[in-house]
Design a protein around this motif. Sequence first.
Motif, PDB file in Angstrom:
ATOM      1  N   THR A  19      -8.422   1.495   7.512  1.00 28.74           N
ATOM      2  CA  THR A  19      -9.332   0.639   8.293  1.00 28.74           C
ATOM      3  C   THR A  19      -8.529  -0.212   9.271  1.00 28.74           C
ATOM      4  O   THR A  19      -8.962  -0.490  10.385  1.00 28.74           O
ATOM      5  N   VAL A  20      -7.361  -0.635   8.820  1.00 29.93           N
ATOM      6  CA  VAL A  20      -6.476  -1.471   9.636  1.00 29.93           C
ATOM      7  C   VAL A  20      -5.108  -0.816   9.651  1.00 29.93           C
ATOM      8  O   VAL A  20      -4.654  -0.297   8.630  1.00 29.93           O
ATOM      9  N   ARG A  21      -4.458  -0.834  10.820  1.00 30.46           N
ATOM     10  CA  ARG A  21      -3.081  -0.356  10.838  1.00 30.46           C
ATOM     11  C   ARG A  21      -2.179  -1.350  11.556  1.00 30.46           C
ATOM     12  O   ARG A  21      -2.633  -2.088  12.433  1.00 30.46           O
ATOM     13  N   VAL A  22      -0.917  -1.361  11.125  1.00 32.83           N
ATOM     14  CA  VAL A  22       0.075  -2.229  11.762  1.00 32.83           C
ATOM     15  C   VAL A  22       0.814  -1.393  12.787  1.00 32.83           C
ATOM     16  O   VAL A  22       1.406  -0.361  12.455  1.00 32.83           O
ATOM     17  N   LEU A  46      -3.268 -10.868   0.731  1.00 36.79           N
ATOM     18  CA  LEU A  46      -2.506  -9.702   1.196  1.00 36.79           C
ATOM     19  C   LEU A  46      -2.919  -8.450   0.436  1.00 36.79           C
ATOM     20  O   LEU A  46      -2.912  -7.351   0.992  1.00 36.79           O
ATOM     21  N   ALA A  47      -3.266  -8.619  -0.845  1.00 33.63           N
ATOM     22  CA  ALA A  47      -3.740  -7.465  -1.620  1.00 33.63           C
ATOM     23  C   ALA A  47      -5.035  -6.930  -1.006  1.00 33.63           C
ATOM     24  O   ALA A  47      -5.244  -5.712  -0.901  1.00 33.63           O
ATOM     25  N   GLU A  48      -5.912  -7.853  -0.561  1.00 34.73           N
ATOM     26  CA  GLU A  48      -7.161  -7.409   0.095  1.00 34.73           C
ATOM     27  C   GLU A  48      -6.861  -6.698   1.406  1.00 34.73           C
ATOM     28  O   GLU A  48      -7.419  -5.636   1.709  1.00 34.73           O
ATOM     29  N   LEU A  49      -5.957  -7.285   2.182  1.00 31.42           N
ATOM     30  CA  LEU A  49      -5.562  -6.643   3.439  1.00 31.42           C
ATOM     31  C   LEU A  49      -4.898  -5.293   3.145  1.00 31.42           C
ATOM     32  O   LEU A  49      -5.101  -4.315   3.877  1.00 31.42           O
ATOM     33  N   GLY A  50      -4.132  -5.253   2.059  1.00 33.74           N
ATOM     34  CA  GLY A  50      -3.455  -4.015   1.663  1.00 33.74           C
ATOM     35  C   GLY A  50      -4.433  -2.871   1.430  1.00 33.74           C
ATOM     36  O   GLY A  50      -4.145  -1.721   1.767  1.00 33.74           O
ATOM     37  N   ARG A  51      -5.617  -3.187   0.887  1.00 38.24           N
ATOM     38  CA  ARG A  51      -6.619  -2.128   0.677  1.00 38.24           C
ATOM     39  C   ARG A  51      -7.081  -1.559   2.019  1.00 38.24           C
ATOM     40  O   ARG A  51      -7.312  -0.366   2.161  1.00 38.24           O
ATOM     41  N   LEU A  52      -7.211  -2.421   3.010  1.00 38.52           N
ATOM     42  CA  LEU A  52      -7.621  -1.950   4.347  1.00 38.52           C
ATOM     43  C   LEU A  52      -6.503  -1.158   5.019  1.00 38.52           C
ATOM     44  O   LEU A  52      -6.758  -0.219   5.773  1.00 38.52           O
ATOM     45  N   PRO A  92       0.845  -1.195   0.000  1.00 35.27           N
ATOM     46  CA  PRO A  92       0.000   0.000   0.000  1.00 35.27           C
ATOM     47  C   PRO A  92       0.887   1.254   0.000  1.00 35.27           C
ATOM     48  O   PRO A  92       1.833   1.343   0.795  1.00 35.27           O
ATOM     49  N   ALA A  93       0.586   2.199  -0.879  1.00 32.75           N
ATOM     50  CA  ALA A  93       1.467   3.369  -1.027  1.00 32.75           C
ATOM     51  C   ALA A  93       1.500   4.217   0.240  1.00 32.75           C
ATOM     52  O   ALA A  93       2.502   4.854   0.546  1.00 32.75           O
ATOM     53  N   GLY A  94       0.411   4.199   0.991  1.00 32.88           N
ATOM     54  CA  GLY A  94       0.298   5.099   2.144  1.00 32.88           C
ATOM     55  C   GLY A  94       0.992   4.616   3.412  1.00 32.88           C
ATOM     56  O   GLY A  94       0.959   5.316   4.421  1.00 32.88           O
ATOM     57  N   ILE A  95       1.566   3.427   3.392  1.00 32.26           N
ATOM     58  CA  ILE A  95       2.280   2.958   4.598  1.00 32.26           C
ATOM     59  C   ILE A  95       3.736   2.700   4.229  1.00 32.26           C
ATOM     60  O   ILE A  95       4.068   2.460   3.064  1.00 32.26           O
ATOM     61  N   ASP A  96       4.608   2.762   5.239  1.00 33.43           N
ATOM     62  CA  ASP A  96       6.032   2.598   4.939  1.00 33.43           C
ATOM     63  C   ASP A  96       6.416   1.104   4.964  1.00 33.43           C
ATOM     64  O   ASP A  96       5.610   0.239   5.309  1.00 33.43           O
ATOM     65  N   HIS A  97       7.676   0.843   4.602  1.00 30.07           N
ATOM     66  CA  HIS A  97       8.104  -0.560   4.503  1.00 30.07           C
ATOM     67  C   HIS A  97       8.081  -1.255   5.859  1.00 30.07           C
ATOM     68  O   HIS A  97       7.814  -2.460   5.928  1.00 30.07           O
ATOM     69  N   ALA A  98       8.364  -0.523   6.936  1.00 31.93           N
ATOM     70  CA  ALA A  98       8.356  -1.172   8.256  1.00 31.93           C
ATOM     71  C   ALA A  98       6.948  -1.666   8.582  1.00 31.93           C
ATOM     72  O   ALA A  98       6.755  -2.807   9.026  1.00 31.93           O
ATOM     73  N   GLN A  99       5.943  -0.813   8.345  1.00 30.61           N
ATOM     74  CA  GLN A  99       4.568  -1.244   8.630  1.00 30.61           C
ATOM     75  C   GLN A  99       4.162  -2.401   7.711  1.00 30.61           C
ATOM     76  O   GLN A  99       3.551  -3.372   8.154  1.00 30.61           O
TER      77      GLN A  99
END
Length: 271
Positions: free
Chosen positions: A236-239, A225-231, A61-68
């Motif tokens: 909706t979901v954060r790591v 993971l692609a589905e989770l990636g949309r969240l 997902p573009a909006g989260i960094d590699h660590a997340q």
Amino acid sequence: MSFPIILGTDISGVVEAAAEDVRDFAVGDEVFGMVRFPGMAESAAYAEYVAAPASHLALKPAGIDHAQAAGAPMAGLTAWQFLIELGHREANPLQPEEHRPVPLNGKKVLVNGAAGGVGHLAVQLAKWQGAHVIAVASGKHESFLRQLGADEFIDYTKSNPEDLAHDLDLVLDTLGGPTTGRFLRTLKRGGALFPVFLGFSDAEEAAKLGIAVSTTQVRSNGPQLAELGRLLEDGTVRVAIDSTFPLAGAREAHERAARGHIQGKIVLTVQ
Ligand SMILES: NC(=O)c1ccc[n+]([C@@H]2O[C@H](COP(=O)([O-])OP(=O)(O)OC[C@H]3O[C@@H](n4cnc5c(N)ncnc54)[C@H](OP(=O)(O)O)[C@@H]3O)[C@@H](O)[C@H]2O)c1
């Protein structure tokens, strides 16, 4: 298995090279994934470069960094495959039957070990599905879990969750093990207990109480993971990141893990 082995299953990074038959990813794409799991030490993810089947990856997902993103795959897929959709027809190595998630909308769901890797993502997925979620963890995680959407919180260091919770539809016990049977009495007849770790031994009591007990082993799955990636992308979901260590500090990362009380995920970073 031949030693030495390279540990690790989860990655997030940039595609450096792709085989000719790879259609979904190109050099330069940012991807994340749980690589070749379950497998015998083939994932080798504690590394600067990792070879991965394309089917085990998804676009980061573009909006989260590699660590997340690196924190998401195993914990997220475990929560997904237990709660949302199994996503494969491989034999279940942990029980004769296929694991089947149950509907969560409007249901009362307790997540034990709620602040850990699997737990904090399970809390959020159950909320996304419309469940009323009770999170069980040590007290220091209360505000974290309430921010993630937990409707109720039980500090297991002060009270036994099995004494407080009742009429539940589902318990996801991310600790599992021989103590998981104590949750049977918190469940309604027709409810379900999903231990994420081995050791359940109260099958007779479960049958008497009319409770389905089921477990499974997580498997690599790029499309999930692609589905989770949309969240992850839409928030909706954060790591949550418990801590990060440089790759060369993997030993310290494991020492951190051994101290327990993890909030989210421990991530190794690569320069
Ligand atoms: N079946 C599968 O395919 C699969 C896949 C992934 C993981 N797993 C297993 O699932 C388990 C959880 O993994 P994880 O990555 O989520 O672990 P984790 O990140 O280490 O989290 C464990 C959490 O449990 C909490 N905890 C410890 N004792 C507790 C207790 N008595 N009651 C309630 N919470 C307690 C800890 O914090 P506090 O004590 O501070 O609350 C911590 O947040 C592991 O055993 C792992 O091997 C299985």
